[in-house]
Design an enzyme around this catalytic site. Structure first.
Site, PDB file in Angstrom:
ATOM      1  N   PRO A 141       0.775  -1.248   0.000  1.00 60.71           N
ATOM      2  CA  PRO A 141       0.000   0.000   0.000  1.00 60.71           C
ATOM      3  C   PRO A 141       0.807   1.299   0.000  1.00 60.71           C
ATOM      4  CG  PRO A 141      -0.009  -0.956   2.180  1.00 60.71           C
ATOM      5  CD  PRO A 141       0.714  -1.933   1.288  1.00 60.71           C
ATOM      6  N   CYS A 142       1.479   1.568  -1.112  1.00 62.77           N
ATOM      7  CA  CYS A 142       2.240   2.811  -1.214  1.00 62.77           C
ATOM      8  C   CYS A 142       1.311   4.023  -1.272  1.00 62.77           C
ATOM      9  CB  CYS A 142       3.197   2.768  -2.398  1.00 62.77           C
ATOM     10  SG  CYS A 142       2.450   2.357  -3.966  1.00 62.77           S
TER      11      CYS A 142
END
Length: 182
Positions: A141-142
């Protein structure tokens, strides 16, 4: 980066409501999630640079379990992925990507927070570069990484996609919390 031992990378197009993105997997797990509404060319170029000589083969059946979890996430029903992944990068990139996976659903962290988490507080720019090289949007989850001042910053999938993902998580977290506290 270790050499590719897979003769093929399998791909499919994930279509759910107005979400459209290419996803790909090796025999070991999901290895790529493309940007929202980008062409097949984005995937093909990534494979060519990361897995030279590998054949891309469409296989909806192999990718079905990955699609199913991604769709559950996009519906706000899934907060933690259980699918196998195959992300390959330098030891530094892997450390950053693993740190991203520890950011709780619905929360955000700054680039400096990630640099501190991996015990490289002076490496904020290198952390940003590693985040930019993340091949697994959503599952790694950047999108949960924001600027120190709280501003949304660059995202391979584009700021519109980043905003949508953060809004989805915020709304799902609020809804889930209201059920728990009712």
């Amino acid at each position: 980066m270790h050499p590719n031992t897979d003769p093929q990378i399998y791909w499919t197009l994930l279509n759910h409501e107005d979400w459209n993105m290419y996803i790909a997997a090796t025999s070991s797990g999901l290895c790529y999630i493309g940007s929202q509404s980008k062409s097949f060319d984005e995937l093909a170029k990534w494979v060519e640079s990361r897995f030279p000589g590998t054949v891309l083969a469409r296989n909806d059946e192999i990718l079905q379990p990955y699609k199913a979890e991604l769709i559950e996430y996009l519906q706000g029903k899934l907060t933690c992925f259980t699918i196998s992944v195959d992300f390959r990068g330098t030891p530094f990139q892997l450390a950053v990507w693993n740190a991203l996976c520890q950011i709780p659903y619905g929360q955000t962290r700054s680039y400096s927070d990630i640099a501190g988490h991996i015990r490289k507080p002076a490496a904020v720019r290198a952390v940003g570069a590693a985040i930019g090289a993340n091949p697994l949007l959503i599952t790694v989850p950047c999108h949960r990484v924001i600027g120190k001042n709280g501003a949304l910053t660059g995202y391979r999938g584009g700021l519109e996609m980043k905003t949508r993902l953060l809004t989805l998580e915020k709304e799902s977290s609020v809804f889930e919390g209201s059920i728990l506290h009712a």
